[in-house]
Design an enzyme around this catalytic site. Structure first.
Site, mmCIF file in Angstrom:
data_model
loop_
_atom_site.group_PDB
_atom_site.id
_atom_site.type_symbol
_atom_site.label_atom_id
_atom_site.label_comp_id
_atom_site.label_asym_id
_atom_site.label_seq_id
_atom_site.Cartn_x
_atom_site.Cartn_y
_atom_site.Cartn_z
ATOM 1 N N ARG A 1 2.844 -1.500 -5.998
ATOM 2 C CA ARG A 1 3.117 -0.085 -6.454
ATOM 3 C C ARG A 1 4.395 0.324 -6.428
ATOM 4 O O ARG A 1 5.186 0.749 -7.337
ATOM 5 C CB ARG A 1 2.129 0.718 -6.204
ATOM 6 C CG ARG A 1 2.013 2.108 -6.687
ATOM 7 C CD ARG A 1 0.885 3.126 -6.174
ATOM 8 N NE ARG A 1 -0.336 2.589 -5.676
ATOM 9 C CZ ARG A 1 -1.128 2.391 -6.750
ATOM 10 N NH1 ARG A 1 -1.389 3.038 -7.828
ATOM 11 N NH2 ARG A 1 -2.331 1.890 -6.123
ATOM 12 N N TYR A 16 -0.459 -1.515 -12.349
ATOM 13 C CA TYR A 16 -1.868 -1.668 -12.408
ATOM 14 C C TYR A 16 -2.197 -0.736 -13.676
ATOM 15 O O TYR A 16 -3.215 -0.078 -13.941
ATOM 16 C CB TYR A 16 -2.720 -0.722 -11.320
ATOM 17 C CG TYR A 16 -2.432 -1.498 -9.777
ATOM 18 C CD1 TYR A 16 -2.655 -2.753 -9.748
ATOM 19 C CD2 TYR A 16 -1.223 -0.783 -9.038
ATOM 20 C CE1 TYR A 16 -2.518 -3.500 -8.609
ATOM 21 C CE2 TYR A 16 -1.147 -1.486 -7.851
ATOM 22 C CZ TYR A 16 -1.772 -2.531 -7.470
ATOM 23 O OH TYR A 16 -1.445 -3.232 -6.250
ATOM 24 N N GLU A 74 3.918 -6.729 1.413
ATOM 25 C CA GLU A 74 3.251 -7.031 0.120
ATOM 26 C C GLU A 74 3.187 -5.823 -0.777
ATOM 27 O O GLU A 74 2.290 -5.555 -1.129
ATOM 28 C CB GLU A 74 1.914 -7.450 0.557
ATOM 29 C CG GLU A 74 1.738 -8.770 1.438
ATOM 30 C CD GLU A 74 0.324 -9.328 1.278
ATOM 31 O OE1 GLU A 74 0.024 -10.447 1.859
ATOM 32 O OE2 GLU A 74 -0.789 -8.512 1.326
ATOM 33 N N PRO A 75 4.304 -5.064 -0.880
ATOM 34 C CA PRO A 75 4.546 -4.070 -2.128
ATOM 35 C C PRO A 75 4.308 -4.482 -3.465
ATOM 36 O O PRO A 75 4.596 -5.578 -3.852
ATOM 37 C CB PRO A 75 5.828 -3.576 -1.681
ATOM 38 C CG PRO A 75 6.777 -4.601 -1.200
ATOM 39 C CD PRO A 75 5.705 -5.654 -0.551
ATOM 40 N N CYS A 88 -14.377 4.983 -28.053
ATOM 41 C CA CYS A 88 -15.557 5.828 -28.221
ATOM 42 C C CYS A 88 -16.132 6.131 -27.049
ATOM 43 O O CYS A 88 -17.356 5.686 -26.786
ATOM 44 C CB CYS A 88 -16.222 5.085 -29.289
ATOM 45 S SG CYS A 88 -15.517 5.282 -30.839
ATOM 46 N N ARG A 141 -6.479 3.769 -15.180
ATOM 47 C CA ARG A 141 -6.378 4.418 -13.925
ATOM 48 C C ARG A 141 -7.028 5.968 -13.880
ATOM 49 O O ARG A 141 -7.928 6.147 -12.996
ATOM 50 C CB ARG A 141 -4.853 4.495 -13.258
ATOM 51 C CG ARG A 141 -4.331 2.914 -12.967
ATOM 52 C CD ARG A 141 -3.039 2.905 -12.183
ATOM 53 N NE ARG A 141 -3.448 3.331 -10.855
ATOM 54 C CZ ARG A 141 -2.972 4.676 -10.282
ATOM 55 N NH1 ARG A 141 -2.741 5.763 -11.013
ATOM 56 N NH2 ARG A 141 -3.297 4.863 -9.302
ATOM 57 N N GLY A 151 0.799 -1.168 -0.019
ATOM 58 C CA GLY A 151 -0.076 -0.041 0.106
ATOM 59 C C GLY A 151 0.723 1.195 0.156
ATOM 60 O O GLY A 151 0.272 2.430 0.026
HETATM 61 N N1 LLP Z 1 -1.607 -7.015 -0.713
HETATM 62 C C1 LLP Z 1 -3.000 -6.864 -0.884
HETATM 63 C C2 LLP Z 1 -3.826 -7.961 -0.104
HETATM 64 C C3 LLP Z 1 -3.724 -6.007 -1.908
HETATM 65 O O1 LLP Z 1 -5.022 -6.065 -1.865
HETATM 66 C C4 LLP Z 1 -2.820 -5.296 -2.494
HETATM 67 C C5 LLP Z 1 -3.412 -4.399 -3.499
HETATM 68 C C6 LLP Z 1 -1.439 -5.186 -2.206
HETATM 69 C C7 LLP Z 1 -1.110 -6.005 -1.296
HETATM 70 C C8 LLP Z 1 -0.511 -4.189 -3.120
HETATM 71 O O2 LLP Z 1 -0.843 -3.093 -2.710
HETATM 72 P P1 LLP Z 1 0.114 -1.888 -3.370
HETATM 73 O O3 LLP Z 1 1.484 -1.804 -2.578
HETATM 74 O O4 LLP Z 1 0.525 -2.160 -4.814
HETATM 75 O O5 LLP Z 1 -0.482 -0.746 -3.155
HETATM 76 N N2 LLP Z 1 -5.905 -0.763 -9.098
HETATM 77 C C9 LLP Z 1 -5.575 -0.028 -8.301
HETATM 78 C C10 LLP Z 1 -5.041 -0.388 -6.819
HETATM 79 C C11 LLP Z 1 -5.518 -1.497 -6.438
HETATM 80 C C12 LLP Z 1 -4.892 -2.304 -5.128
HETATM 81 C C13 LLP Z 1 -5.382 -3.621 -4.766
HETATM 82 N N3 LLP Z 1 -4.662 -4.283 -3.826
HETATM 83 C C14 LLP Z 1 -4.700 1.339 -8.724
HETATM 84 O O6 LLP Z 1 -4.467 1.104 -9.916
HETATM 85 O O7 LLP Z 1 -4.649 2.146 -7.944
#
Ligand code: LLP
Length: 421
Positions: free
Chosen positions: A280, A377, A277-278, A348, A316, A241
């Site tokens: 992004r 993403y 769990e990174p 479109c 996005r 996150g």
């Molecule tokens: N762990 C779990 C359980 C998750 O649901 C997610 C992302 C992550 C880890 C990784 O999160 P990150 O580090 O990437 O923030 N499509 C959206 C983002 C959806 C994230 C879903 N879960 C976007 O384009 O911003």
């Protein structure tokens, strides 16, 4: 220096390679262009932040599932976070160590849980029915499953509601008032389940690390409660996150080190192994989505730059109103004015925009235009809407060579779905 930056000559570079030169060289546009070195650097930043902790970096495959990128991340020592049977299969194909893989999700299918049980990956428990399926899967596979309880800590991550997951009305995880029921159920199934830890994931694009600390305080409290009942749980998984600097304003955002340091003492105080769990923050800033300008037009009070890329390849902005920085790949001819443009694709519908109200020099037809921070993403959420087939991907290797890491999807690929029908 960022892997994508403008040099003194006014051209955009990916490492030492002119993006314009890549555009000339590649077979089809638009395309995704990555810096392999930046991927390595991002992983190293997490590894350095985690020194002194027993830890697993579980890369969230949903952010970007390019097999070549996965193999590279695995080679750097990452584990993987999976949310479907196919993500699990791909992780295995990329060679990830199953004991560094975590299977997450609120709707995991029995058949996928059986595969997870067979392969020995960790599984997060998300609900009563999910626990039931995990027990069934363990029996079918004839294997005991290592599980973590995904606790919904009710912490507000202060992000777009579509990417907030850890507040009490979200569909994810279990609420604390049900914790005892889950502990009793796990205890009743010693042949099928081994409880190894607790998990939470608050949301995505988080830019305040205090939020992770607030959650970690709650989570170690749950770990204490769980341990008091005789469970030997060793893992705290604080999810992913961490946000990134999409706005390119030079604002100082928290780094992986800041994130880990806010939870380090808590993790050490309970002698826990930390899973993160990174997605992004490992992959977003390593990539640009590279387009060509098809033309420029004006309607009413709006100026538009129309490019060959669209919401089909990068959704996005349309879906979340997300900002991703946009710039041209070459210096504008002298004397060209800066105007305010919406940058739009050929799809479109009016949701098809990559950027709104951007100050840009009026580009020539055929000029290169990039959407930054497109590593996470973007390709993984791409569709074939309007039969815009998914674009190819390339990366710049450490030695400066350009390598294709995914083929362009073709019209033939589409026809294949109807063969023999
Ligand atoms: N762990 C779990 C359980 C998750 O649901 C997610 C992302 C992550 C880890 C990784 O999160 P990150 O580090 O990437 O923030 N499509 C959206 C983002 C959806 C994230 C879903 N879960 C976007 O384009 O911003």
């Amino acid at each position: 220096k960022h892997c994508f930056s403008k040099s003194g000559d006014g051209f955009l570079y990916c490492e030492d390679v002119k993006v314009q030169d890549v555009m000339e060289a590649v077979e089809r546009r638009p395309f995704y262009l990555y810096s392999k070195r930046q991927i390595t650097k991002n992983v190293e930043a997490y590894k350095e932040a985690l020194v002194g902790l027993d830890s697993v970096i579980g890369y969230a495959i949903k952010a970007n599932n390019n097999l070549k990128i996965l193999e590279h991340l695995r080679g750097l020592g990452c584990g993987a976070v999976l949310v479907s049977g196919n993500e699990l299969r791909l992780a295995l194909r990329a060679g990830f160590d199953p004991t560094k893989c975590i299977f997450n999700g609120n709707g995991k299918l029995l058949e996928d849980l059986v595969l997870a049980a067979q392969e020995g990956v960790f599984v997060n428990v998300d609900s009563e029915f999910d626990l039931d399926n995990i027990i069934k899967a363990a029996r079918i596979a004839g294997k005991k499953v290592n599980v973590l309880l995904r606790i919904n800590p009710d912490v507000d991550p202060q992000v777009h509601p579509y990417v907030a997951t850890g507040n009490k009305n979200s569909k994810f995880g279990i609420r604390n008032e049900k914790l005892q029921w889950f502990l009793d159920s796990v205890k009743a199934h010693p042949d099928e389940l081994k409880l190894v830890g607790a998990h939470c994931h608050l949301g995505s694009t988080i830019t305040k690390v205090d939020i992770f600390r607030d959650a970690a305080v709650l989570m170690v409290n749950y770990i204490d409660i769980i341990r008091d009942q005789g469970f030997e749980v060793n893992y705290l998984n604080i999810g992913g996150g961490l946000g990134i600097d999409y706005y390119h304003t030079g604002a100082v955002l928290p780094t992986p080190r800041d994130l880990i340091n806010t939870v380090r003492e808590l993790v050490l105080s309970r002698n826990l192994k930390l899973i993160i769990e990174p997605g992004r923050s490992l992959i977003a800033n390593t990539c640009c989505f590279v387009n060509r300008v098809t033309g420029v037009k004006t309607n009413g009070t709006k100026n538009f730059i129309v490019i060959d890329g669209s919401m089909a390849e990068l959704i996005r902005p349309s879906l979340y109103g997300a900002y991703q920085h946009i710039e041209l790949t070459s210096p504008p001819p002298s004397g060209v004015e800066i105007s305010t443009f919406d940058v739009v694709g050929p799809v479109c519908e009016s949701a098809d925009f990559l950027g709104k109200d951007r100050e840009l020099p009026t580009p020539d037809q055929g000029a290169g235009l990039v959407v930054h921070d497109a590593g996470a993403y973007c390709m993984s959420m791409a569709s074939t809407y309007n039969l815009k087939m998914r674009p190819p991907e390339y990366w710049v290797e450490e030695d400066g060579s350009i390598k294709k890491i995914r083929h362009a999807e073709t019209f033939q690929d589409h026809l294949r779905f109807f063969e023999g029908l």
